[in-house]
Design a protein around this motif. Structure first.
Motif, PDB file in Angstrom:
ATOM      1  N   TYR A 100       0.825  -1.199   0.000  1.00  0.00           N
ATOM      2  CA  TYR A 100       0.000   0.000   0.000  1.00  0.00           C
ATOM      3  C   TYR A 100       0.866   1.259   0.000  1.00  0.00           C
ATOM      4  O   TYR A 100       0.570   2.234  -0.683  1.00  0.00           O
ATOM      5  N   LEU A 106     -23.941  -4.615   2.038  1.00  0.00           N
ATOM      6  CA  LEU A 106     -23.147  -3.615   1.332  1.00  0.00           C
ATOM      7  C   LEU A 106     -22.291  -2.788   2.277  1.00  0.00           C
ATOM      8  O   LEU A 106     -21.501  -1.953   1.828  1.00  0.00           O
ATOM      9  N   MET A 107     -22.477  -2.999   3.540  1.00  0.00           N
ATOM     10  CA  MET A 107     -21.666  -2.291   4.525  1.00  0.00           C
ATOM     11  C   MET A 107     -20.465  -3.129   4.966  1.00  0.00           C
ATOM     12  O   MET A 107     -19.388  -2.614   5.219  1.00  0.00           O
ATOM     13  N   PHE A 108     -20.683  -4.428   5.070  1.00  0.00           N
ATOM     14  CA  PHE A 108     -19.661  -5.316   5.648  1.00  0.00           C
ATOM     15  C   PHE A 108     -19.369  -6.550   4.796  1.00  0.00           C
ATOM     16  O   PHE A 108     -18.622  -7.408   5.233  1.00  0.00           O
ATOM     17  N   GLY A 109     -19.966  -6.667   3.638  1.00  0.00           N
ATOM     18  CA  GLY A 109     -19.863  -7.961   2.965  1.00  0.00           C
ATOM     19  C   GLY A 109     -20.592  -9.019   3.762  1.00  0.00           C
ATOM     20  O   GLY A 109     -20.265 -10.207   3.696  1.00  0.00           O
ATOM     21  N   ARG A 141     -19.633 -12.747   1.609  1.00  0.00           N
ATOM     22  CA  ARG A 141     -19.246 -11.834   0.523  1.00  0.00           C
ATOM     23  C   ARG A 141     -18.028 -10.997   0.879  1.00  0.00           C
ATOM     24  O   ARG A 141     -17.666 -10.091   0.129  1.00  0.00           O
ATOM     25  N   SER A 142     -17.408 -11.232   2.003  1.00  0.00           N
ATOM     26  CA  SER A 142     -16.158 -10.543   2.347  1.00  0.00           C
ATOM     27  C   SER A 142     -15.020 -11.302   1.688  1.00  0.00           C
ATOM     28  O   SER A 142     -14.342 -12.095   2.322  1.00  0.00           O
ATOM     29  N   ARG A 143     -14.820 -11.070   0.448  1.00  0.00           N
ATOM     30  CA  ARG A 143     -13.928 -11.948  -0.290  1.00  0.00           C
ATOM     31  C   ARG A 143     -13.227 -11.241  -1.420  1.00  0.00           C
ATOM     32  O   ARG A 143     -12.988 -11.809  -2.485  1.00  0.00           O
ATOM     33  N   ILE A 144     -12.874 -10.009  -1.200  1.00  0.00           N
ATOM     34  CA  ILE A 144     -12.231  -9.272  -2.272  1.00  0.00           C
ATOM     35  C   ILE A 144     -10.847  -9.833  -2.568  1.00  0.00           C
ATOM     36  O   ILE A 144     -10.315  -9.646  -3.668  1.00  0.00           O
ATOM     37  N   LEU A 202     -10.846 -11.889  -5.572  1.00  0.00           N
ATOM     38  CA  LEU A 202     -10.811 -11.078  -6.786  1.00  0.00           C
ATOM     39  C   LEU A 202      -9.395 -10.581  -7.052  1.00  0.00           C
ATOM     40  O   LEU A 202      -8.922 -10.574  -8.201  1.00  0.00           O
ATOM     41  N   ALA A 218     -19.831  -5.576  -6.011  1.00  0.00           N
ATOM     42  CA  ALA A 218     -19.910  -5.186  -4.592  1.00  0.00           C
ATOM     43  C   ALA A 218     -20.623  -6.249  -3.772  1.00  0.00           C
ATOM     44  O   ALA A 218     -20.259  -6.526  -2.623  1.00  0.00           O
ATOM     45  N   GLY A 258     -17.729  -8.095  -1.980  1.00  0.00           N
ATOM     46  CA  GLY A 258     -17.410  -6.983  -1.100  1.00  0.00           C
ATOM     47  C   GLY A 258     -16.514  -5.990  -1.823  1.00  0.00           C
ATOM     48  O   GLY A 258     -15.731  -5.269  -1.202  1.00  0.00           O
ATOM     49  N   ASP A 259     -16.629  -5.979  -3.149  1.00  0.00           N
ATOM     50  CA  ASP A 259     -15.725  -5.231  -4.028  1.00  0.00           C
ATOM     51  C   ASP A 259     -16.241  -3.805  -4.210  1.00  0.00           C
ATOM     52  O   ASP A 259     -16.710  -3.414  -5.276  1.00  0.00           O
ATOM     53  N   MET A 260     -16.195  -3.045  -3.162  1.00  0.00           N
ATOM     54  CA  MET A 260     -16.648  -1.655  -3.200  1.00  0.00           C
ATOM     55  C   MET A 260     -15.784  -0.872  -2.231  1.00  0.00           C
ATOM     56  O   MET A 260     -15.561  -1.327  -1.098  1.00  0.00           O
ATOM     57  N   ASP A 269      -5.768  -5.859   2.938  1.00  0.00           N
ATOM     58  CA  ASP A 269      -5.219  -4.655   3.563  1.00  0.00           C
ATOM     59  C   ASP A 269      -6.321  -3.765   4.144  1.00  0.00           C
ATOM     60  O   ASP A 269      -7.164  -3.243   3.411  1.00  0.00           O
ATOM     61  N   LYS A 322      -6.001  -0.913   5.100  1.00  0.00           N
ATOM     62  CA  LYS A 322      -5.793   0.469   4.658  1.00  0.00           C
ATOM     63  C   LYS A 322      -6.651   0.792   3.441  1.00  0.00           C
ATOM     64  O   LYS A 322      -6.860   1.961   3.141  1.00  0.00           O
ATOM     65  N   SER A 373     -12.505  -1.079   1.976  1.00  0.00           N
ATOM     66  CA  SER A 373     -13.432  -1.838   1.145  1.00  0.00           C
ATOM     67  C   SER A 373     -14.545  -2.422   2.001  1.00  0.00           C
ATOM     68  O   SER A 373     -14.559  -2.281   3.226  1.00  0.00           O
ATOM     69  N   ARG A 374     -15.450  -3.104   1.352  1.00  0.00           N
ATOM     70  CA  ARG A 374     -16.600  -3.697   2.047  1.00  0.00           C
ATOM     71  C   ARG A 374     -16.357  -5.158   2.434  1.00  0.00           C
ATOM     72  O   ARG A 374     -17.283  -5.829   2.898  1.00  0.00           O
ATOM     73  N   SER A 375     -15.178  -5.670   2.207  1.00  0.00           N
ATOM     74  CA  SER A 375     -14.835  -7.029   2.661  1.00  0.00           C
ATOM     75  C   SER A 375     -14.398  -6.927   4.105  1.00  0.00           C
ATOM     76  O   SER A 375     -13.218  -6.908   4.412  1.00  0.00           O
ATOM     77  N   ARG A 376     -15.328  -6.840   4.979  1.00  0.00           N
ATOM     78  CA  ARG A 376     -14.974  -6.491   6.340  1.00  0.00           C
ATOM     79  C   ARG A 376     -15.907  -7.090   7.362  1.00  0.00           C
ATOM     80  O   ARG A 376     -16.228  -6.464   8.365  1.00  0.00           O
TER      81      ARG A 376
END
Lengths: 327, 327, 327, 327, 327, 327
Positions: B248, E28-31, E164-167, E170, F27, F31-33, F158, F160, F163-166
């Motif tokens: 980052y 959409l807030m937390f996955g 869905r917390s899985r970025i 991706l 998204a 969680g891709d947002m 990360d 930092k 994102s919405r993967s949280r």
């Protein structure tokens, strides 16, 4: 005594003193060389194909562009043995060292007179050199010393690939040599704290009649290890499993031993100076070693003891304290 | 063109093709060799003492029983340069490679005709070989690629010791070579996920006018790195700090660059294909490189571009895709 | 009621109030004491030899220079029970605590009047103290709470050695006591994130008819755990395996339970407040406990319930919120 | 000589042989006791308040329900010293050990005759016991030995809390005692591979005139460490920083030393047998120690040497090989 | 072609374009949404109950206060399929996506007109969209690429919960898309360096006739994975085990393949460009896929090839390079 | 009261109930947002550019192909505020939520009627919703609870990148809600055991007059955090540093506080129920908050208290126990 031996170097048999590698070779730049070391029983190579099979796994993963097949290597091994056999004493065994390097780094390939492409080298020397002084260990056993130097995890630099990037094994040997007492051999934990391996040997314990050895992860998967697990134990009906073990498991085991190509098996009777089981050589160890001797027609321990009695290590000037015993 | 160069080998100057190491040497058994690679500016060695100082740190920690002093090594370097200087083209620079190995393993010391004791080897070849094809990178910048291969942590195998147990650097280079596009150089994370180093270079970012580089922990502490931090930045009044950084920080930096002995400094303009800052070569980089050129009297980038224009990499057959750029 | 009990201290039976350790003892300096806690069924000690066997593993690894044999300890246990038996209520069971410390640190050995050499102490008190208030848990089950306090890995401080360096167990108990609701017992993850153990108990799940428990690595290998796995499950033909499990496995299990010497087995019906399976006490648990009761001739849960009904925890002033239930 | 000393125990001064803890105390159950050990210079306690301040941090975090204030403890310390002072030889110094435990576990609180609530114990004995045999180390220096036993990370069991759950320190001492040669003191790495601390001392290096010590994370933050950093270095204008360091940093340092309450400072001249800097006692060390001596009016090294010459360790029977030197 | 499809949204069947989630939803807030994606064979849903069972494990652990039962969800699935079936081409299969979110965050629940409580959404679209372009992979196989992006360990964010917390999946896909060549699919290591899974698929190797797949720890436990292990291998008498494996095990395997709901199974013929076994599609893979086709009455590979031939991916505009293939 | 508000959706202002995302959006798939949440003081947005700057760092690293510039986003924010301003109560502040998603996954792009390309959404609602019930915390302070749920390390996912993967933040909130007592806010350790952050806030301690906050590594680098460090502390001459800290540092600190956009700063007076310093709101906290209030012309705590007194959380139905307070 060693005069006259020849080494296979890229298709040629050259005098041992000429078996050398250019300083511009990737082997000397990166430790970028895979290798195997074998032994014979009664002058017949033992598990040679298994060694060569493992060699090729390393070649494939390291992407060394070798144009020889396993069969080619095998033929070259036999050719080398034949060329040297007459020079060996009647009670000698052939120890082969097979080295394959990537060859010159690209930027040096314009230098005239240097071999282009991978290097394939096969040396052949008396096994007694490697095992000099080990005869008495069959009776006394080894004191395994857990060193602060740990094994490398496979995801960083895989010990299952038998490469020459292995100075940490040497550092572990130096560390073990500082401990009081004799017969100290390094035993490495992996970064997870599990027992991994020695610096040239695999480690086993025996508990309640079962032979247990660390999972084949952060260790070299030794050919002798496979022979013990897949053949001797099967032959003798002794259960054998791979399992994560730690120091506590060794301290509370009934027996322990190490395996390695040159000496086959050696008992480990203490861990960090604390007796394992009775602190004596164990019955399962003895049974396995006896079977191995029977299978090969050589009394393994007696042969090494005889070498020690005859000329021993002094014949070659003596090992350094950091002598390494490759599998 | 390369005919006639000589290499210092244990006190002798021998033809380059004879600069070879026995297969029984600890260097070829364990990667047990420390080394340095230097460069000249206008034929004068740069920071030679710093390189030799680092070499001796490795010798001390690995306990190589060398009987030469740093001054002896320095004299041998100059002797080697003198012996070869006439063979170099007028626009060449001297690149030295200094190798020190422990020598033969103990069990092989009885073989006649092999050198006993540590090996000290100093080779001298044109710097242009190493930097072939890099000229355009001063304009385009490098794409740093974070590889799945990670740096080794110092507690397992210390990258601060410049040894030959380093096949993981080569594996990282291979991995980076698989990425689409040109100018991909591997950038290794350490096991903690921090940016560590390239496979032959140190990494820097610039953020808000401050030059930032990873702490000197799981990296080689490069001589060029020290020169940038301790001399160039001081000279120019640019603040510089060591700090743990991660991807980052690089993505959000204003500039990034790498340092290494042969090329001094190269800009890094993208990370995994994403532009760093504007994606152009940065102002701080240019200022530092200009100062370095001024200090040495050589336009560093122009010299490399000129070599590329003249004969470039083709002169020596071209680098392999896995060419390694040592510091 | 407790008046008159005696404690075995280095060969003497002394009043319980005199069972004390010098502040200069290694036990009080380093937590350097190994221990065991047992129970009886119908006044007969249960698995006493297994406890003593584990005690000696700790003595061996910690290198406590004890001159008693396991048989000596066993005799001392029986001697202690006999001396106290008449003082126990007719429905009591004997709980023994066996402590072995290294003794005075070296620098204090010149002090007159202090016992030299290791200390061996065997206390004997009513089991009901330890299990006070647990009777209802056989019906409601425990809520296992995963704490932020994690188990120690064996490579740092091995939980398989039952020593007194264990303040982290107490910290976990304190943490669990802060959670809303009743019947919260701490469940520790090891540093790898696997389920390890409670602070005085081993953990099991049941899934598709198989009993599963964490590998015996970062846990105390409980005597009750071994009895469930090696005897009860065998007797009942229930498959049982050791396996790395994590919170997901517990959430999706059919049943869960804990084992510990004083209470034998207790059901775990929720994890962090979420029902495991139906959230009721499970059939496999009940089958196992019933068999255990049959084997020992004591209805285990009923005995504890009866004690709770009679005088319960109030008899001894009540447990602190941080009461610890040793195995 | 030791006859007659008294120990403060929960408000009473009792004979030293009566300073004992019930086997049912949380201290003996969990290592659940915080402690401090101090020293005097010229019979005046040194940094007593700092020790007591740290003691109360542990009491707070472990939630020991103590009803004494720091001032109460301080008064009790002075009371203990006064009661014993006449029994000390004229050249003795007072070493205090302050122990605070939680007291009896809840389930044992019904036993008559046992002290309820936390235990506060203050012992007072001659400092010479602790430093017996250390006099010569001021000249020869210590050989720091990196052990396979590592420090515990703060997140698992915080070494900054000076509790009695510390058998791993003892294990490290045992391990170091196995190394060949004299004057081996254990030096622990933390799980990240950074230098942490000794088993009763903090570690420092000196590099290019700067005093460097590990960050105060996985170590006890020693009172002597704070004195060196916050007072002596300030007084002398020597720059001092906290920093993550590893073995390489020690090997390449100019000097190294350890600090601990009883001996104040001792030089470390080798690491794993390899010389640090010149391998001699360093100038910065000497400057700091001299200043410390000046500040306290005691020649610190000379005092210990004098004790060794007079009666030394033999007076108390000699330390065990595993003697521990608390800060 | 897609006009007219309807989606189940909280009990209603709405047009596909209306299947939307409020920006204030926890999804959409937390996955914070669990999901499943299924497929049919011959228009019959396959293993629907297993998918719903896994869905409810996630609902339970995440504590989503859903008031539907698994049976309710199953009925809603069938209802959705029926509503759409007539719109599907005759050779289509139904792919269902079942989404369950917690619903609006608390602070937004005062907004009029927004659905309160959990959201349950079931979409139904042609399977061919997902598998577009995969037909040829049954012949060529996939090149698995180990990415620097690693799998998350279960103790931090459990991949066994299909949320869905899985970025990071991706990100791994993006990284794999940068590698030269076609057919690159990401293969993630877990933080321990073991092979974990792909970003929408489970991974298997075949060695010496045994099917081996990573332990179900840092992976999604795929429904297809369970079908291969628990049904196909059993049916065919092929031994199958779960085991920690690493890159070396894959490089030295005889075959490898991936499983995932939409395509069932695909061969993996290279790892990082290096051939696995012969580098051809393996016999065990073919046997398993054939059996799966037989069991379902659909030639799985042929069906996908036919779709590719007919309209393929172009029908829907083509996948992005980062297309994700959920299980 | 909330009727009539509009939300910016891809260039349009639509009613709040229409601000929804397709279930096929990345998204909702990954969680891709990326997102930001801001606040106003006196209806003027605060640090809007800093928020947008961070938003674009996420867009760049996640490679979302957005065709708006930061200036475009800023204009859209102001446009949204203007459209809603008249609907806000006179004492309201504007809280903006800016969401940017990648848009539909590739395989769904053929569906008619769905927005193609990234989604940009800007919602605007009363800040009082978010801070409902927090007024009293300015006096009582928060009890920070260290959860077993740990922060994710930057190398895996990360924090930092906002994102919405949280979902792990939500899991930590749930865990903290189970602890006895009020005002429990989760405080996450990172995998190294260092204090990381809350689930919507950054953490600070004050020690000896210096403000200390965790290094910006495994945390979101909050805009409020930067304001405290880079502006308030500078303005007030209070020294401030970033540093690795652990629980011990918090327990022994003089003060602690958290920062977050909606509430700016809140005191933390206990850690796991143990008082930090005096256990009262600290002087440095008060000084900083007062300055912040002065700088913005709003008495920050008083404003929130007034909202609580007026209608408070009940106005919107009350927060769930798992309410999340985004920065």
């Amino acid at each position: 005594m060693t005069r006259g031996r020849v080494v296979y170097v890229n298709g040629q048999l050259v005098p041992e003193t000429e078996a050398r590698i250019s300083i511009y070779d990737s082997a000397l730049m990166f430790g970028d060389m895979v290798f195997e070391m074998t032994r014979s029983f009664n002058r017949q190579q033992f598990k040679l194909r298994e060694h060569i099979h493992r060699l090729f796994a390393g070649i494939q993963i390291l992407r060394i562009p070798l144009d020889m097949t396993p069969e080619d290597i095998e033929r070259a091994c036999h050719q080398t043995v034949e060329a040297n056999d007459a020079l060996f004493a009647s009670d000698d065994e052939h120890r082969l060292m097979i080295d394959v390097s990537r060859g010159l780094l690209g930027i040096y390939q314009g230098i005239d007179g240097l071999h282009k492409g991978p290097n394939v080298i096969i040396a052949d020397f008396p096994l007694r050199w490697t095992v000099a002084g080990m005869g008495s260990l069959f009776d006394t056993g080894i004191n395994a010393v857990i060193t602060s130097q740990r094994a490398l995890p496979a995801s960083l630099l895989d010990p299952k690939i038998k490469s020459r990037s292995r100075i940490h094994y040497l550092m572990a040997n130096i560390e073990a040599s500082h401990v009081q007492g004799d017969n100290n051999w390094a035993l490495l934990l992996d970064p997870d704290g599990f027992i991994a391996e020695g610096t040239g040997d695999n480690f086993f314990i025996v508990k309640d009649g079962t032979v247990i050895t660390p999972e084949g992860r952060n260790i070299l998967r030794g050919v002798s290890r496979a022979y013990v697990m897949g053949e001797l134990c099967v032959q003798l009906g002794i259960p054998v499993i791979e399992k994560n073990i730690d120091a506590y498991d060794v301290y509370t085991a009934d027996e322990a031993f190490m395996t390695g190509t040159p000496f086959c098996m050696l008992p480990v009777t203490t861990l960090n100076g604390v007796a394992i089981g009775t602190g004596e050589v164990g019955a399962v160890f003895t049974t396995l070693l006896t079977q191995w001797s029977d299978n090969t027609g050589i009394d393994i321990g007696a042969q090494i003891l005889a070498w020690d009695a005859a000329d021993g290590r002094s014949a070659i000037g003596g090992p350094t304290p950091y002598q390494f015993i490759p599998r």
